[in-house]
Design a protein around this motif. Structure first.
Motif, PDB file in Angstrom:
ATOM      1  N   GLN A 385       0.825  -1.204   0.000  1.00  0.00           N
ATOM      2  CA  GLN A 385       0.000   0.000   0.000  1.00  0.00           C
ATOM      3  C   GLN A 385       0.859   1.254   0.000  1.00  0.00           C
ATOM      4  O   GLN A 385       0.581   2.224  -0.721  1.00  0.00           O
ATOM      5  N   VAL A 386       1.931   1.246   0.790  1.00  0.00           N
ATOM      6  CA  VAL A 386       2.846   2.388   0.812  1.00  0.00           C
ATOM      7  C   VAL A 386       3.520   2.558  -0.551  1.00  0.00           C
ATOM      8  O   VAL A 386       3.728   3.680  -1.028  1.00  0.00           O
ATOM      9  N   LEU A 387       3.841   1.439  -1.185  1.00  0.00           N
ATOM     10  CA  LEU A 387       4.446   1.501  -2.521  1.00  0.00           C
ATOM     11  C   LEU A 387       3.501   2.183  -3.502  1.00  0.00           C
ATOM     12  O   LEU A 387       3.933   2.998  -4.335  1.00  0.00           O
ATOM     13  N   ASP A 388       2.229   1.873  -3.420  1.00  0.00           N
ATOM     14  CA  ASP A 388       1.249   2.518  -4.298  1.00  0.00           C
ATOM     15  C   ASP A 388       1.176   4.021  -4.055  1.00  0.00           C
ATOM     16  O   ASP A 388       0.753   4.768  -4.946  1.00  0.00           O
ATOM     17  N   ASP A 389       1.570   4.456  -2.854  1.00  0.00           N
ATOM     18  CA  ASP A 389       1.613   5.892  -2.537  1.00  0.00           C
ATOM     19  C   ASP A 389       2.939   6.529  -2.935  1.00  0.00           C
ATOM     20  O   ASP A 389       3.196   7.692  -2.607  1.00  0.00           O
ATOM     21  N   GLY A 390       3.810   5.762  -3.607  1.00  0.00           N
ATOM     22  CA  GLY A 390       5.056   6.330  -4.114  1.00  0.00           C
ATOM     23  C   GLY A 390       6.191   6.350  -3.117  1.00  0.00           C
ATOM     24  O   GLY A 390       7.106   7.178  -3.242  1.00  0.00           O
ATOM     25  N   VAL A 391       6.175   5.422  -2.149  1.00  0.00           N
ATOM     26  CA  VAL A 391       7.241   5.349  -1.143  1.00  0.00           C
ATOM     27  C   VAL A 391       7.814   3.934  -1.141  1.00  0.00           C
ATOM     28  O   VAL A 391       7.081   2.966  -0.928  1.00  0.00           O
ATOM     29  N   MET A 392       9.111   3.830  -1.393  1.00  0.00           N
ATOM     30  CA  MET A 392       9.786   2.538  -1.464  1.00  0.00           C
ATOM     31  C   MET A 392      10.428   2.238  -0.112  1.00  0.00           C
ATOM     32  O   MET A 392      11.375   2.913   0.313  1.00  0.00           O
ATOM     33  N   LEU A 393       9.903   1.199   0.571  1.00  0.00           N
ATOM     34  CA  LEU A 393      10.470   0.738   1.831  1.00  0.00           C
ATOM     35  C   LEU A 393      11.277  -0.531   1.595  1.00  0.00           C
ATOM     36  O   LEU A 393      11.214  -1.131   0.531  1.00  0.00           O
ATOM     37  N   SER A 394      12.020  -0.952   2.600  1.00  0.00           N
ATOM     38  CA  SER A 394      12.847  -2.144   2.469  1.00  0.00           C
ATOM     39  C   SER A 394      11.994  -3.358   2.140  1.00  0.00           C
ATOM     40  O   SER A 394      10.787  -3.376   2.378  1.00  0.00           O
ATOM     41  N   GLN A 395      12.635  -4.392   1.627  1.00  0.00           N
ATOM     42  CA  GLN A 395      11.909  -5.488   0.999  1.00  0.00           C
ATOM     43  C   GLN A 395      11.102  -6.338   1.969  1.00  0.00           C
ATOM     44  O   GLN A 395      10.218  -7.081   1.552  1.00  0.00           O
ATOM     45  N   ASN A 396      11.400  -6.267   3.248  1.00  0.00           N
ATOM     46  CA  ASN A 396      10.612  -7.007   4.227  1.00  0.00           C
ATOM     47  C   ASN A 396      10.724  -6.318   5.583  1.00  0.00           C
ATOM     48  O   ASN A 396      11.418  -5.306   5.718  1.00  0.00           O
ATOM     49  N   GLN A 397      10.036  -6.863   6.565  1.00  0.00           N
ATOM     50  CA  GLN A 397      10.000  -6.228   7.883  1.00  0.00           C
ATOM     51  C   GLN A 397      11.370  -6.213   8.564  1.00  0.00           C
ATOM     52  O   GLN A 397      11.619  -5.400   9.434  1.00  0.00           O
TER      53      GLN A 397
END
Length: 423
Positions: A385-397
């Motif tokens: 969901q964050v990715l759809d908002d244009g924010v790239m987080l690390s690949q897992n928790q």
């Protein structure tokens, strides 16, 4: 958001790359990884042209962001134009080692290698060679690369390999203890102290959702290794030249290990690893001592140029002030969001590292606490969901997230909005 090209590339990759990737963690994002076309400051642009605020930063090496300052870029291009590599020493290796030794408390001599894994493999071999002992103490949930001595799961009493392909006989020499458990570390030394070559520990668990040390834990490990004639090795592959600035995490926590391993930032975004430590220990490596260590690409001139220029730029500019300030803003903003929208979750990190761990019982004290968090919810629901908002987080928790010099206050606010929407 259209990601058809990433999907199609992943489909093709599955036919020719194992799992469609060249490093396992890259396959973690659901339902498929994002294929990146280019970096731009504190952002990446994917194969479909979508632009994201990038908090992965190459999993840590990119202290300055994707756009290198002119001095760093010029140094890299100059060295590349003079030939790929030589298999012989260069002045750059000497200058880079001098810089590291001048700033990091534990380092008198350096051996450059090609990856963080290679650095920790070599450091463990050195500890065994120096002490004449075999056993290695590691932290449950700690990560020290893809090496047989540390791919071990279990506890001090019952343990085994965490990967196929590693003989069980190897695992008997590795003793996992919980991070932040000084009592268990003391018990292990009381039982095995004469056989322990070293303790290999990250200053904080930075590949396990970020778990910071409790007061006195590292001091206990320092005392135990001193008392039993073992070596204390700090794995600063992630924290080196990020936490604690140029003095690394050991200066922040005021503990001086015998050996330190490095990677990531020390190479300025190019493949690198390094071992540093006291002269009497480091000179046990060949060609001076009897502990073999060598590598064709070690001290690669392009990597040395990128690493040295990156650290010099950080020393001469407000890099650490900037990234630590943004890191603090992120953590403060996330705590405010979490306190009202997800009060069981934990905001973790320090300096330019940050993460929200979906814990259930307060801030994590060890790797097991992170394992017990809502890992699938983070991986499968929250991150997409964050990715759809244009924010790239690390690949897992479990992976850390990193602030770079190229990030801005606007990037922070956009990221906080995305977390606010997703949580």
């Amino acid at each position: 958001m259209n990601r058809e090209t990433s999907r199609d590339l992943y489909d093709r990759a599955l036919d020719v790359l194992v799992g469609g990737v060249n490093s396992s963690v890259r396959a973690a994002p659901q339902p498929y990884p994002t294929f990146v076309r280019k970096g731009d400051g504190g952002h990446v642009v994917d194969a479909d042209g979508n632009r994201y605020v990038d908090w992965v930063m190459g999993l840590g090496p990119l202290l300055l962001g994707h756009d290198l300052p002119e001095s760093v870029q010029a140094a890299v291009q100059r060295r590349a134009s003079e030939g790929p590599m030589y298999g012989m020493p260069t002045e750059l290796e000497v200058e880079h080692a001098e810089f590291v030794a001048r700033h990091v408390p534990s380092v008198e001599m350096v051996r450059f290698v090609n990856s963080g894994t290679e650095a920790t493999v070599s450091a463990v071999r050195l500890a065994r060679g120096v002490t004449g002992r075999n056993k290695v103490v590691v932290m449950q949930g700690g990560y020290h690369g893809a090496q047989e001595s540390t791919l071990v799961e279990g506890d001090a009493d019952e343990r085994g390999p965490s990967s196929a392909g590693i003989p069980r006989e190897f695992a008997k020499h590795t003793i996992p203890v919980p991070f932040n458990d000084a009592d268990e570390a003391t018990r292990v030394f009381e039982e095995h102290g004469d056989d322990i070559a070293c303790v290999l520990v990250e200053p904080m668990l930075a590949n396990k959702g970020i778990v910071e040390p409790v007061d006195g834990f590292h001091e206990t490990l320092r005392d135990l290794t001193d008392d039993h004639g073992a070596l204390l090795i700090w794995d600063e592959v992630i924290t080196g030249f990020r936490v604690g600035g140029l003095g690394c995490a050991q200066s922040k926590y005021d503990v001086t290990p015998d050996l330190t391993t490095f990677g990531k930032i020390i190479g300025g975004g190019f493949p690198v690893g390094a071992i540093g430590g006291r002269t009497d220990l480091m000179e046990e490596f060949t060609p001076v001592g009897d502990v073999f260590q060598a590598g064709t690409f070690s001290g690669h001139p392009v990597t040395m140029a990128a690493g040295l220029e990156t650290l010099q730029y950080a020393a001469e500019n407000d890099v650490y002030e900037h990234v630590n300030d943004l890191g603090s803003r992120l953590r403060d903003g996330l705590r405010e969001i979490v306190s009202t929208q997800a009060p069981d979750y934990s905001v973790v990190g320090t300096d330019s590292l940050f993460k929200v761990v979906f814990t259930r019982d307060g801030p994590p004290r060890n790797g097991g606490d992170v394992d017990d968090a809502a890992v699938d919810r983070w991986n499968r629901v929250f991150r997409p969901q964050v990715l759809d908002d244009g924010v790239m987080l690390s690949q897992n928790q479990f992976e850390s997230q990193f602030v770079s010099y190229a990030h801005t206050a606007e990037d922070v606010e956009r990221t906080l909005d995305a977390y606010r929407d997703a949580l």
